[in-house]
Design a protein around this motif. Sequence first.
Motif: not given
Ligand code: FAD
Length: 467
Positions: A80, A82, A89, A118, A147, A149, A151, A154, A201, A204, A423, A459
Motif C-alpha cells: 500500500g 510501503g 509490503g 487502496g 491500506g 494502517l 487494516l 489505526g 492484509g 484479500g 507497530f 503480513n
Molecule cells: C513513520 C511511521 C509512523 C507511523 N505512525 C502510525 C500512527 O500514528 N498510527 C498507526 O496506527 N500506525 C502508524 N504507523 C504504522 C503503520 O500503520 C504501519 O506501518 C502500516 O503497516 C503502514 O501501512 P502501509 O500501507 O503504508 O504499509 P505497507 O508496507 O504497504 O503494508 C503493510 C501491510 O498491510 C498490507 N496492505 C497494505 N495495503 C493493503 C491493501 N490495500 N489491501 C490489503 N493489504 C494491504 C500489506 O500487505 C502489508 O502486510 C506508522 C508507521 C511509520 C513508518
Amino acid sequence: MKIMINTIKDILEPEIEIFVSKLRGKIVVPSATDYNNSRKVYNGMIDKHPGMIVMCVDVADVMASVNFGRENNLLVAIRGGGHNGGGLGVCDDGLVIDLSGIKFIRVDTSDDTVRIGGGNLWGEVDHATHPFGLAIPAGIISTTGVGGLTLGGGVGHLSRKYGLTIDNLLEADMVLADGSFVTVSAKQNSDLFWAIRGGGGNFGIVTSFKFQAHKVKTVFGGPTLWPIEKTEEIMKWYQDFINNAPDELNGFFATLIIPGAPFPEHLHNKQFCGIVWCYTGDMAKAKEAFEPILAINPLFEHIGEMPYPSVQTLFDGLFPPGLQWYWRADFFNELGPEVRAKHLEFGSTIPTPLSQMHLYPISGAASRVAKDATPWAYRDARYAGVIVGVDPDPANADKITKWCKEYWEALHPYSAGGAYVNFMMDEGEDRVKATYGDNYERLVTIKSKYDPNNLFRVNQNIKPMLK
Ligand SMILES: Cc1cc2nc3c(=O)[nH]c(=O)nc-3n(C[C@H](O)[C@H](O)[C@H](O)COP(=O)(O)OP(=O)(O)OC[C@H]3O[C@@H](n4cnc5c(N)ncnc54)[C@H](O)[C@@H]3O)c2cc1C
C-alpha cells in the motif's frame, strides 16, 4: 498440505507475456532500470529483491495479479504505502502487488463519507477532505498508507474523540485469493468486514475504502516538553490526566531527543519526555483546556491553533523515507512506578537523535468499542506503546536495534501481553496470537474460508486451518 513456492524464474516467458497483456499498469523486473527504486520501502533496513513488481492501476490489474500469483505458486506481497516497519509490503523472489497507482478520493458531502483508493496515502486524504471541513481518524505521519494502517487498526490524534480508523470504516471493495471481487460492509460479507478491521492484509486486497468522516477543520495542539529527569513525575501526572480528560483532548506521551531545527537551539541533542496534544473541541475553550497542562510548567511548548493537516504533518520532515528503523511494541494497562523508572532509564540513553518511544492513549471513543466487535482485542488496554530505533546511517543499525530490544525487554513483563500489529516487526506466530487474543480463532476460521492456501501470507500472518 505443504505448498510449493515457485519463483518468477520458474515461469515461462509466454506465460509472463499473457499476464502483461492483461494489465493496464506495468511490471518492473530485476533487469529494469527503475527496479532498485521500485523495490524500496520506507524502512531503509529492509532490502528485499522481488522477482516482479506489478504497478497496478485498477481493480482488473489486481485481479490479474492475484490470479497470476496463485496459479504460479508465487510468494505474494501487497504494497500500500510501503511504511510497514517489518517491510511487509515487499518480499524476496516473489510477486509484489503494488497499489500506489490506485488512487482516488471522493468526498460525499451529503453524508460526510469518503471513498478512497487502496493505494492512497493519508496526507492525500487530509488534503482532499480538509476543504470540506472533514477529517478521518488516521496516524501521525502523513506519508503512511491508508491500506496498511487501516487494516491493522489505526491509532492517532483523533482516536479518543472518534475511535480508531477501523471504527470509521463503512465499506471496502476487495479482491480475494481466488481472484474474485467482493464488497464488504456490515450488511454484505459481514464476516470479512469484521476480519479486515484489524486483521491486516490476511483476507484479500482492498482496492477501495469508504469511511465516515467527521467535522474537524481546525485543531489546537502541538508538543510540550520536560527534561528527561522529570519522566517519572510527568508520566504519573499524564496517566491520571489523560484517563480523565474529555474525549476532545488527545495526547501521546514520548521520550525523545530534540534533533535540531525547527526547535530552539538550546534544546538540540538533549533528551526529553514530552506529550504531543491535539484538541478538537470548541476553539473558544481551547486555552482553558490547556490550563492544567501548562500548570505543570513544560520547559518548552509549541501549542496553538492550526489546520488539521498541519498537526498531521508536524513530524513528516523529521522522518523522510529511507531511514533505518527497528520497531518493538506492547500494550499497557498501567504506568506503575517500575514502568516509569524503566522509561526514565531508557529515555536517558536514547542512542540516536531520531530514536523515540511513544505511548498512544487507547481511551475515550477507542475504548468504548466491544473487544470482539472487531479483531482489535486490546480495547481495554490504556496505551499502545511503541519503541523505535531510528537513524539515517546503516552503520548504526545494530546500535538502534540493541537499545530498542533492551528497552522492550525491560518493559514487556509489565505489558498487557500483545502489541498493536502495525507497530510490530516480523515477530512470529505467538506474538500474532497474543495480539488478537480471544479473537484469534474467529480470524482463523475466516482466513480458512477465504484464503485456505494462505496466498496472503506476507503480513502479520493468521494461518488457515490445515486441510
Ligand atoms: C513513520 C511511521 C509512523 C507511523 N505512525 C502510525 C500512527 O500514528 N498510527 C498507526 O496506527 N500506525 C502508524 N504507523 C504504522 C503503520 O500503520 C504501519 O506501518 C502500516 O503497516 C503502514 O501501512 P502501509 O500501507 O503504508 O504499509 P505497507 O508496507 O504497504 O503494508 C503493510 C501491510 O498491510 C498490507 N496492505 C497494505 N495495503 C493493503 C491493501 N490495500 N489491501 C490489503 N493489504 C494491504 C500489506 O500487505 C502489508 O502486510 C506508522 C508507521 C511509520 C513508518
